[in-house]
Design an enzyme around this catalytic site. Sequence first.
Site, PDB file in Angstrom:
ATOM      1  N   ARG A   1       0.845  -1.187   0.000  1.00 32.12           N
ATOM      2  CA  ARG A   1       0.000   0.000   0.000  1.00 32.12           C
ATOM      3  C   ARG A   1       0.887   1.246   0.000  1.00 32.12           C
ATOM      4  O   ARG A   1       1.961   1.253   0.617  1.00 32.12           O
ATOM      5  CB  ARG A   1      -0.845  -0.048   1.273  1.00 32.12           C
ATOM      6  CG  ARG A   1      -1.807   1.104   1.453  1.00 32.12           C
ATOM      7  CD  ARG A   1      -2.979   0.985   0.549  1.00 32.12           C
ATOM      8  NE  ARG A   1      -4.081   1.838   0.971  1.00 32.12           N
ATOM      9  CZ  ARG A   1      -5.080   2.194   0.156  1.00 32.12           C
ATOM     10  NH1 ARG A   1      -5.111   1.768  -1.092  1.00 32.12           N
ATOM     11  NH2 ARG A   1      -6.059   2.951   0.599  1.00 32.12           N
TER      12      ARG A   1
ATOM     13  N   THR B   1      -9.481   0.120  -9.514  1.00 32.13           N
ATOM     14  CA  THR B   1      -8.582  -0.872  -8.969  1.00 32.13           C
ATOM     15  C   THR B   1      -8.647  -2.083  -9.874  1.00 32.13           C
ATOM     16  O   THR B   1      -9.549  -2.173 -10.683  1.00 32.13           O
ATOM     17  CB  THR B   1      -9.100  -1.210  -7.556  1.00 32.13           C
ATOM     18  OG1 THR B   1      -9.118  -0.007  -6.829  1.00 32.13           O
ATOM     19  CG2 THR B   1      -8.303  -2.266  -6.865  1.00 32.13           C
TER      20      THR B   1
ATOM     21  N   ASP C   1      -7.868   8.296   0.067  1.00 32.52           N
ATOM     22  CA  ASP C   1      -8.424   7.236   0.918  1.00 32.52           C
ATOM     23  C   ASP C   1      -8.247   7.532   2.408  1.00 32.52           C
ATOM     24  O   ASP C   1      -8.761   6.802   3.259  1.00 32.52           O
ATOM     25  CB  ASP C   1      -7.774   5.880   0.594  1.00 32.52           C
ATOM     26  CG  ASP C   1      -8.484   5.166  -0.552  1.00 32.52           C
ATOM     27  OD1 ASP C   1      -9.518   5.683  -1.019  1.00 32.52           O
ATOM     28  OD2 ASP C   1      -8.006   4.105  -0.971  1.00 32.52           O
TER      29      ASP C   1
ATOM     30  N   SER D   1      -9.987  -0.803   1.151  1.00 38.00           N
ATOM     31  CA  SER D   1     -11.003  -1.862   1.170  1.00 38.00           C
ATOM     32  C   SER D   1     -10.569  -3.061   0.344  1.00 38.00           C
ATOM     33  O   SER D   1     -11.323  -4.031   0.197  1.00 38.00           O
ATOM     34  CB  SER D   1     -12.329  -1.329   0.614  1.00 38.00           C
ATOM     35  OG  SER D   1     -12.798  -0.273   1.402  1.00 38.00           O
TER      36      SER D   1
ATOM     37  N   GLY E   1     -13.710   0.141  -4.788  1.00 37.01           N
ATOM     38  CA  GLY E   1     -13.698   0.971  -3.573  1.00 37.01           C
ATOM     39  C   GLY E   1     -14.474   0.288  -2.465  1.00 37.01           C
ATOM     40  O   GLY E   1     -14.238  -0.891  -2.158  1.00 37.01           O
TER      41      GLY E   1
HETATM   42  O1  DON Z   1      -7.940   1.001  -1.431  1.00 36.11           O
HETATM   43  C1  DON Z   1      -9.103   1.205  -1.693  1.00 36.11           C
HETATM   44  O2  DON Z   1     -10.024   0.750  -1.057  1.00 36.11           O
HETATM   45  C2  DON Z   1      -9.445   2.071  -2.906  1.00 36.11           C
HETATM   46  N1  DON Z   1      -8.338   2.924  -3.204  1.00 36.11           N
HETATM   47  C3  DON Z   1      -9.788   1.180  -4.047  1.00 36.11           C
HETATM   48  C4  DON Z   1     -10.183   1.969  -5.261  1.00 36.11           C
HETATM   49  C5  DON Z   1     -11.029   1.223  -6.170  1.00 36.11           C
HETATM   50  O3  DON Z   1     -11.329   0.078  -5.989  1.00 36.11           O
HETATM   51  C6  DON Z   1     -11.551   1.972  -7.327  1.00 36.11           C
HETATM   52  N2  DON Z   1     -12.170   1.052  -8.223  1.00 36.11           N
HETATM   53  N3  DON Z   1     -13.156   0.959  -8.720  1.00 36.11           N
END
Ligand code: DON
Length: 579
Positions: free
Chosen positions: A113, A390, A432, A462, A483
Amino acid sequence: MKLTRHLIILLGICLLPASFARAQESAAETPIIDFGSRFLPAVARQGMVVGPERLAAEIGLDMLRRGGNAVDAAVATGFALAVSYPRAGNLGGGGFMLVHLAEDNRQTLIDYRETAPAAATCDLFLNDEGEVDQQRAYFSHKSAGVPGTVAGLVLAQERYGTLPLSEVMAPAIALARDGFEISFALNQEIAARAERLALNAEARKLFLDAEGRVPEVGTVWQQPDLAQTLQQIAKQGRDGFYTGDVAERIVAEMQAGDGLISAADLAGYQAIEREPVRGRFRDFEVISTPPPSSGGIHILQILNILEGYDLQAMGHNSAAYIHHLAEAMKLAYADRSRYLADPDFEPVPVADLIDKAYAERQRALIKPGRATPSSEVAPGEVLVDASHDTTHYTVADRFGNVVSNTYTLNFSFGSHIAVPGTGMLLNNEMADFAANPGQPNPFGLVEGEANSIEGGKRPLSSMSPTMVFRDGKPWLATGSPGGSLIITSVLQTILNAMAFDMNIATAAAEPRVHHQWLPDKLVVEQGISPDTLELLRALGHNVDVAGRTLGRTQSIMLERGYLLGATDTRRPGGHVAGY
Ligand code: DON
């Protein structure tokens, strides 16, 4: 050829009456799988890569064919997606990789991360009125955390891969250097973000043509700068990114754009190996992502609560089932707002949150005949001493190793800012953090002080790469983007398989629902019947039929010696590569 033969055999079998297939199953030596559904997984025997984009999945598979293991394939796919799937594949982002090592029969989690630059402070994104400045939080140089992907992939390769890094990275370098034809999916992905990409001179140069248009399907797209960056990593490992020429370019861009990432931030970045979180759901062991992701904990919490009900008797996606699912989701997301953060900065009561006794107390709060308004749901009291893009891909090899990897730039194309000369986009993962604790973040999630911005800290995630074990062996591996939707998408995929005996393709395809406590909305995908929705409204749920899909899982199920793969059909371009 072998794969095609197996597919034909299995398809044929599925057309037989179920009773005949079952009789055959007990009599025949060849294992016979009755998929029992109109959604069929792809089948392979030796190795499989399931991911969001074809070229990168095939590159991973090629590593397996050459004798590499699942980690070699996962690292090759990770670097290749940075070339072929720029909306989320990345060098400038971060993520989590869950690995099952067959030989040692153990699992490990690589946390790569992003971290907040040392100079970041809790008021980084607040304007003079004390409100979040969204432009600064989402689309500025300050949106970027210190990238973790290169450190994570290189660490995975060094500790658990079997081929040299240069061999594993060679196909990604060739793909960037020689180019490939723009697919329909890539054309659409760029088109959706073209306006904002055009605002950054370097991103415009990378993703749009000389006239500022989205490249047509079939155009050959080469990325020489990115090839060069990958080449330096292949030669020097993590130093090829975190020190030297690439690092200098990142720092120069930060200085030009009023960003915070320094040479010391880059040189000091470390991927961390952590213990995954573990729990049981009936006969299954569920292993998932620990903090600084919230995903694994909440998946386990919701499973613990639901374990107390006869879900099959309720019926899949019945009003009764969705009601209990949504009420459990609300309780878990309320806890997320209070307890979850980077464990190296804030104490996270992991064991208490996934404790079965705590789940029992939480279950008692659920009323079978009425939805509890979110305003009446608060984070639970655990016994603590102290105080949109993501991507996911999944790999399995013939040695029994499995990798489940989710990584991201946060939004599709991250901050939409590219670093000149590197071919690489910057993430906007700093969004985030709780920029203004108590106020919703871009995913509508409300978080508290524990997730406030602090130099060196990792923003709460997440992302939930997850594995399910049955009889002590890996049985299912999956994960998703989305997300806040990630947790509930992964949860329902594994629940569909564990509690409703669905094959993996069906488990992925069935309509999903989502509740994240705040806002008080039960979001449902198309495909839940209108009378079910009426019953849910009568129970007091604020039902919102989503105009979009929820999540995009990439999954492998390992059953009776076969690898069964399912790429979520919710978005174009996904691919199952197997042999
Ligand atoms: O770490 C996380 O939870 C977010 N940055 C994830 C972002 C994400 O999944 C966007 N996708 N659709």
